[in-house]
Design a protein around this motif. Structure first.
Motif, PDB file in Angstrom:
ATOM      1  N   ARG A 222       0.870  -1.239   0.021  1.00 40.14           N
ATOM      2  CA  ARG A 222       0.066   0.149   0.038  1.00 40.14           C
ATOM      3  C   ARG A 222       0.901   1.386  -0.172  1.00 40.14           C
ATOM      4  N   ALA A 223       0.337   2.484  -0.450  1.00 38.07           N
ATOM      5  CA  ALA A 223       1.187   3.489  -0.681  1.00 38.07           C
ATOM      6  C   ALA A 223       1.618   4.034   0.843  1.00 38.07           C
ATOM      7  N   SER A 224       0.698   3.684   1.869  1.00 39.49           N
ATOM      8  CA  SER A 224       1.047   4.440   3.239  1.00 39.49           C
ATOM      9  C   SER A 224       2.288   3.331   3.876  1.00 39.49           C
ATOM     10  N   VAL A 225       2.071   2.223   3.322  1.00 34.31           N
ATOM     11  CA  VAL A 225       3.167   1.416   3.805  1.00 34.31           C
ATOM     12  C   VAL A 225       4.564   1.564   3.347  1.00 34.31           C
ATOM     13  N   LEU A 226       4.337   2.048   2.145  1.00 33.36           N
ATOM     14  CA  LEU A 226       5.653   2.484   1.232  1.00 33.36           C
ATOM     15  C   LEU A 226       6.078   3.517   1.952  1.00 33.36           C
ATOM     16  N   HIS A 227       5.413   4.451   2.460  1.00 37.25           N
ATOM     17  CA  HIS A 227       5.766   5.828   3.252  1.00 37.25           C
ATOM     18  C   HIS A 227       6.458   5.299   4.422  1.00 37.25           C
ATOM     19  N   HIS A 228       5.889   4.317   5.421  1.00 36.22           N
ATOM     20  CA  HIS A 228       6.713   4.071   6.721  1.00 36.22           C
ATOM     21  C   HIS A 228       7.970   3.175   6.231  1.00 36.22           C
ATOM     22  N   HIS A 229       8.167   2.486   5.114  1.00 34.04           N
ATOM     23  CA  HIS A 229       9.264   2.312   4.801  1.00 34.04           C
ATOM     24  C   HIS A 229      10.357   3.033   4.558  1.00 34.04           C
ATOM     25  N   ARG A 230      10.013   4.168   3.881  1.00 32.23           N
ATOM     26  CA  ARG A 230      10.914   5.153   3.572  1.00 32.23           C
ATOM     27  C   ARG A 230      11.509   5.786   4.986  1.00 32.23           C
ATOM     28  N   ALA A 231      10.678   6.022   5.906  1.00 29.91           N
ATOM     29  CA  ALA A 231      10.803   6.562   7.042  1.00 29.91           C
ATOM     30  C   ALA A 231      11.966   5.535   7.823  1.00 29.91           C
ATOM     31  N   ILE A 232      11.731   4.287   7.623  1.00 27.08           N
ATOM     32  CA  ILE A 232      12.721   3.457   8.275  1.00 27.08           C
ATOM     33  C   ILE A 232      13.865   3.349   7.792  1.00 27.08           C
ATOM     34  N   TYR A 233      14.170   3.527   6.504  1.00 19.00           N
ATOM     35  CA  TYR A 233      15.504   3.579   5.880  1.00 19.00           C
ATOM     36  C   TYR A 233      15.997   4.800   6.094  1.00 19.00           C
ATOM     37  N   ARG A 234      15.289   6.037   6.155  1.00 21.17           N
ATOM     38  CA  ARG A 234      16.112   7.216   6.687  1.00 21.17           C
ATOM     39  C   ARG A 234      16.607   6.928   8.098  1.00 21.17           C
ATOM     40  N   LEU A 235      15.938   6.464   8.731  1.00 27.87           N
ATOM     41  CA  LEU A 235      16.514   6.150  10.175  1.00 27.87           C
ATOM     42  C   LEU A 235      17.815   5.297  10.302  1.00 27.87           C
ATOM     43  N   LEU A 236      17.664   4.360   9.257  1.00 29.86           N
ATOM     44  CA  LEU A 236      18.578   3.345   9.345  1.00 29.86           C
ATOM     45  C   LEU A 236      19.954   4.248   8.654  1.00 29.86           C
ATOM     46  N   VAL A 237      19.827   5.046   7.891  1.00 27.42           N
ATOM     47  CA  VAL A 237      21.120   5.809   7.364  1.00 27.42           C
ATOM     48  C   VAL A 237      21.497   6.867   8.287  1.00 27.42           C
ATOM     49  N   ASP A 238      20.477   7.420   9.071  1.00 26.02           N
ATOM     50  CA  ASP A 238      20.845   8.295  10.096  1.00 26.02           C
ATOM     51  C   ASP A 238      21.828   7.580  11.197  1.00 26.02           C
ATOM     52  N   ALA A 239      21.414   6.383  11.450  1.00 23.56           N
ATOM     53  CA  ALA A 239      22.346   5.535  12.585  1.00 23.56           C
ATOM     54  C   ALA A 239      23.631   5.487  12.041  1.00 23.56           C
ATOM     55  N   GLU A 240      24.102   5.657  11.000  1.00 23.50           N
ATOM     56  CA  GLU A 240      25.474   5.577  10.357  1.00 23.50           C
ATOM     57  C   GLU A 240      26.362   6.733  10.704  1.00 23.50           C
ATOM     58  N   ASN A 241      25.703   7.882  11.159  1.00 23.64           N
ATOM     59  CA  ASN A 241      26.645   9.032  11.568  1.00 23.64           C
ATOM     60  C   ASN A 241      27.088   8.411  12.935  1.00 23.64           C
TER      61      ASN A 241
END
Length: 935
Positions: free
Chosen positions: A155-174
């Motif tokens: 679903r479109a809303s599910v895609l939105h949540h997955h994008r948020a999770i990926y951004r947080l995963l990338v943020d954790a690299e800092n």
């Protein structure tokens, strides 16, 4: 599977990183489930943690699910596992992105196969000068075309949540975060995971075209504009690291051109919901979003360019343009000039914002008619900044906005109009009948009779329909869509209007028919040179047979006077140095029709032959690759795909579809999107330069490839033509569930007939993938290889050596894809699904050759790779090994649910069948997520 990671990046770097990121995500997900009272469910997640040990491929109890079909715990466990698979994909995505960054930081230029650094360094090493590469770079034009085929199961809303999770995963690299900040990031991740879990993945209603357009608009309007600066930065960094002068690329006009296409709202092939009204609203929505984005970008630019007259003199050209634009805008100008009185650059930008057109209305006085006019003002802005010595501001502030305008214009993406040749036949029958001509049986006319009628009618501007008379429903559907296009062309020009694509092109008459239908819609212009169409009419060659006929069809089409006049008109519109003809080639139906080898070799041969045809006519050929999301439908590593095209097939231009779930997999996040667009643009440059020097003579192994194609196709067709095949397919795969699913607005069949010919290639592949057969990705390959090995071992060894040395890209691409397709199949799971076939004779008649060919393919591929594929292709093996055990219980549950659902339907227990459908769809989603592919 979709494109497996095949970069030359070190497995020692990437694979442990996958394990660490997956562990981080799974631990957080398990904690969320425990904390919301789902502890029993958390214990059934895959890849459980055991005292800090590495990721476990399986563990006792994890797959021991209750077997009751209505057990709520099992139903929720399937959904949790579906989320787990998607988290695994994100871990792999991030690991590869971080591995690329690490390798680049360490200074290796060619470690990332297909990247700008790889391509530029190899071209320089092979003798191309910086000037030659820079000259070719401006010729590169890449155009991904987004489609909404029924393959996106989220679903479109599910895609939105997955994008948020990926951004947080990338943020954790800092590495700068304090312990407290890192703990907060972890809580943010858990919150995102909880949102995802509480949202649910099942589509409760069948998507609408408007809903699909909303998803596409997110990528076109949000992701890709944000990706452009990353893409430019990657090119500029690579250019300098290779040792080239950065000044060569200072101007945005010296960089590759990127644009986007769209099929949502224009693709009406077998899609009755795409009406003329839907097409009109789609064009308006695209233009509205493009202009909203430009308004915001110009406003940000204005806020930054607060250059005061007290610090620098105002260039005369800037003053003149301020006066001229203000005069043209009339009453709209004073408010724009009243702001920022002593900041002329900012004032000009205020006027430019006021001059943006209305996407819904006709052109207004003083407003920009085209994006080229806005580009001219941006160039003036840049020029005047350089004049006062502010080159950095021109480069850093104005150039990114200019790139946005050049890429998206006032239209965001070009909308193609696609329809099937058989539908056009029915439309012409309607027209002929309405015009008083005996043509109700037009679909049965021989091609020469069609040609005579079409040539006669195209010589006259007189339409069939006049005086308010109505044609039949097919004609009105086609003409209505073309009339929308004609109206848009008249009010806003050709920008934003793509091609008129004819699916299942069988003869040149199928293409000329579009000209005649365009005449009825007012889209065909008549002048001194006769009729001309302002938009390209594009054949789509899909089946093996149509690909074989494509050079002759193209030859006749390019020789036709209406085509010649149309190409000349289109050339004048674009300012191109030569006329250009687009040709679309289909990977889906050719793969469904003849299997993997025959499809890929047929496509290769057809392209090479059509390039020669176009050159004889003095026309540049632009191939449009209709690739899908799986190997069976043309997918494979992007850089290898581009390299595998024949010389001359990619001469500066590359257009290709991005379908269904591949859009979110490849473009959901800016870093990943930039990488995939980099592979396309760098690959196009590489193919363009190397293709111009390459010999057009057939490769020495071409006859062997032709033999493999013929042998494999014969074996594949034998399977499809075995008595009872469709019964086996209908029962041994969940095709009936897929047809009942809610994952796309388009019907699974073109006309609703339950035949092999009518079934679309997407659900065809989707169903085979769910049951782990994947026959169209490998079936026939083993017989072809072993036949060659037995008959001519010396030639086989030449073939194997060529593959191992990667000396011939088409062979390397084909064998690699076949090996991945074979590895994704699973004979044990195949046999379980085959158990659903009621007739034991039919079951064994079809299952036995499938299992036999599976073993033959293993032997053939191991002879090529000189060892077991698990050892010789460790990365692919690792990707599949992580998923295999976790998929087992979901397959088991799907089989049980299929049995119960079909029994309920057969016994007319509609309520029971309806209750079983949602959990069945959950298994479809989960298996698709685990394999990373649907259709």
């Amino acid at each position: 599977m979709t494109e497996a990671p095949t970069s030359r990046l070190s497995d020692a770097t990437a694979l442990p990183k996958v394990d660490r990121d997956l562990r981080h995500l799974m631990d957080a997900f398990a904690e969320v489930l425990h904390e919301i009272g789902e502890g029993e469910l958390a214990r059934r997640l895959p890849w459980p943690a055991e005292n800090g040990a590495p990721i476990a491929l399986d563990a006792p109890g994890v797959n021991d699910w209750p077997q009751d079909l209505d057990d709520p715990l099992t139903e929720r466990a399937v959904e949790a596992r579906s989320i787990a698979f998607q988290l695994l994909h994100q871990a792999e995505e991030n690991a590869l992105a971080q591995s690329r960054r690490q390798v680049e930081s360490e200074g290796a230029l060619d470690a990332d196969s297909g990247s700008w650094e790889y391509v530029l360094s190899r071209l320089a090493a092979d003798g191309w000068s910086e000037a030659e590469i820079a000259a070719a770079l401006v010729e590169v034009h890449v155009e991904p075309v987004l489609t909404a085929h029924p393959t996106e199961a989220k679903r479109a809303s599910v895609l939105h949540h997955h994008r948020a999770i990926y951004r947080l995963l990338v943020d954790a690299e800092n590495q700068m975060w304090t312990p407290g900040e890192r703990a907060s990031l972890r809580e943010d991740m858990k919150a995102a995971l909880e949102r995802l879990w509480r949202t649910g993945e099942i589509l409760l209603e069948k998507p609408t075209v408007a809903g699909e357009l909303g998803i596409v608009l997110h990528f076109l309007g949000d992701v890709f504009p944000a990706t452009l600066p990353w893409l430019d930065r990657r090119l500029l960094t690579a250019w300098q690291r290779v040792g080239f002068d950065p000044a060569s690329l200072d101007e945005a006009t010296r960089r590759p051109r990127l644009s986007f296409g769209n099929w949502v709202g224009g693709d009406r092939d077998g899609h009755p919901l795409v009406t003329p009204e839907v097409t009109a609203r789609t064009l308006e929505s695209l233009a509205t979003r493009a202009l909203d984005n430009l308004r915001a970008a110009l406003a940000r630019l204005a806020a930054g360019l607060s250059l005061s007259v007290s610090r620098q003199a105002v260039p005369e050209a800037l003053s003149h343009r301020l006066d001229a634009l203000a005069e043209a805008l009339g009453e709209a100008a004073p408010p724009a000039l009243a702001r920022n009185r002593d900041e002329p650059w900012r004032q000009l930008l205020n006027l430019m914002i006021a001059a943006l057109p209305d996407p819904l209305g006709p052109p207004a006085p003083g407003r920009y008619r085209t994006a080229d006019a806005l580009l001219a003002d941006l160039d003036l802005l840049s020029q005047t900044l350089k004049e006062i010595g502010a080159e950095r501001l021109a480069r850093r502030d104005v150039t990114p906005v200019r790139r946005q305008v050049a890429t998206f214009g006032f239209h965001l993406a070009a909308l193609d109009i696609r329809q099937n040749s058989a539908f056009h036949d029915r439309a012409l029958a309607d027209l002929l009948t309405a015009g008083g001509i005996d043509g109700a049986d037009y679909a049965d006319w021989p091609m020469d009779r069609r040609r005579q009628m079409l040539d006669r009618e195209l010589a006259s501007p007189r339409p069939f329909i006049h005086d308010g008379r109505r044609a039949g429903p097919h004609a009105e559907a086609v003409i209505g869509a073309l009339a929308v296009v004609a109206q848009r062309l008249e009010t806003h020009g050709p920008a934003g209007l793509g091609a008129l694509i004819v699916s299942m092109t069988r003869d040149v008459a199928d293409l000329l028919a579009v000209y005649l239908l365009a005449r009825e819609a007012g889209l065909l212009a008549f002048g001194e040179d006769g009729a001309a169409c302002p938009l390209p009419v594009v054949p789509l060659f899909e089946t093996i047979e149509d690909l074989a006929h494509s050079p002759a069809i193209l030859d006749a089409f390019l020789a036709h006077p209406v085509t010649r006049a149309s190409l000349a008109r289109q050339q004048r519109q674009s300012g191109a140095p030569r006329p250009s003809q687009q040709v679309m080639i289909g990977y889906s139906d050719s793969g469904k029709d003849g299997g993997l080898v025959a499809s890929q070799w047929g496509l290769h041969q057809a392209q090479a032959a059509m390039v020669e045809v176009a050159e004889r006519h003095g026309v540049t050929l632009r191939f449009f690759h209709g690739r899908g999301g799986t190997i069976s439908r043309g997918s494979g590593p992007t850089h290898r795909f581009v390299r595998a095209q024949p010389p001359g097939a990619i001469d500066g231009a590359l257009r290709l579809t991005e379908q269904g779930e591949t859009i979110s997999q490849k473009y959901a996040n800016v870093v990943t999107a930039a990488h995939n667009l980099e592979l396309l643009t760098a690959g196009t440059l590489n193919a363009t330069l190397r293709g111009r020097r390459a010999s057009r003579a057939a490769h020495p192994l071409a006859p062997i490839m032709a033999r493999l194609a013929e042998t494999s196709r014969t074996r594949y067709r034998q399977l499809l033509e075995t008595p009872g095949f469709m019964d086996f397919y209908a029962q041994a795969t969940p095709i009936d569930v897929i047809e009942a699913s809610r994952i796309g607005s388009r019907p699974a069949r073109r006309t609703g007939k339950r035949t092999m010919e009518d079934l679309r290639a997407i659900p065809w592949v989707f169903a085979w993938s769910q049951a782990r057969f994947l026959v169209s990705a490998w079936y026939g390959v083993g017989s072809a290889l072993l036949d060659l090995l037995d008959d001519d071992p010396e030639t086989f060894e030449r073939l194997a050596t060529c593959k191992r040395d990667a000396d011939w890209p088409p062979l390397h691409y084909l064998i690699s894809n076949a090996a991945t397709g074979w590895a994704t199949a699973d004979p044990a799971i195949m046999q379980r699904y085959a158990g659903l076939v009621g007739d034991p004779v039919t079951r064994q008649r079809l299952l036995d050759p499938i299992l036999d060919e599976y073993e033959r393919t293993r032997h053939g591929l191991e002879a090529i790779y000189q060892g077991p594929l698990a050892d010789t292709r460790p990365r692919v093996h690792h990707v599949l090994a992580l998923r295999g055990p976790a998929l087992e219980p979901i397959h088991q549950r799907q089989i049980k649910l299929l049995q119960a659902w079909r029994e309920a339907k057969n016994n007319d227990h509609a309520d029971q069948a309806d209750a079983l459908l949602p959990p069945l769809l959950q298994t479809v989603n989960a298996i698709a997520a685990g394999l990373g592919a649907t259709g």
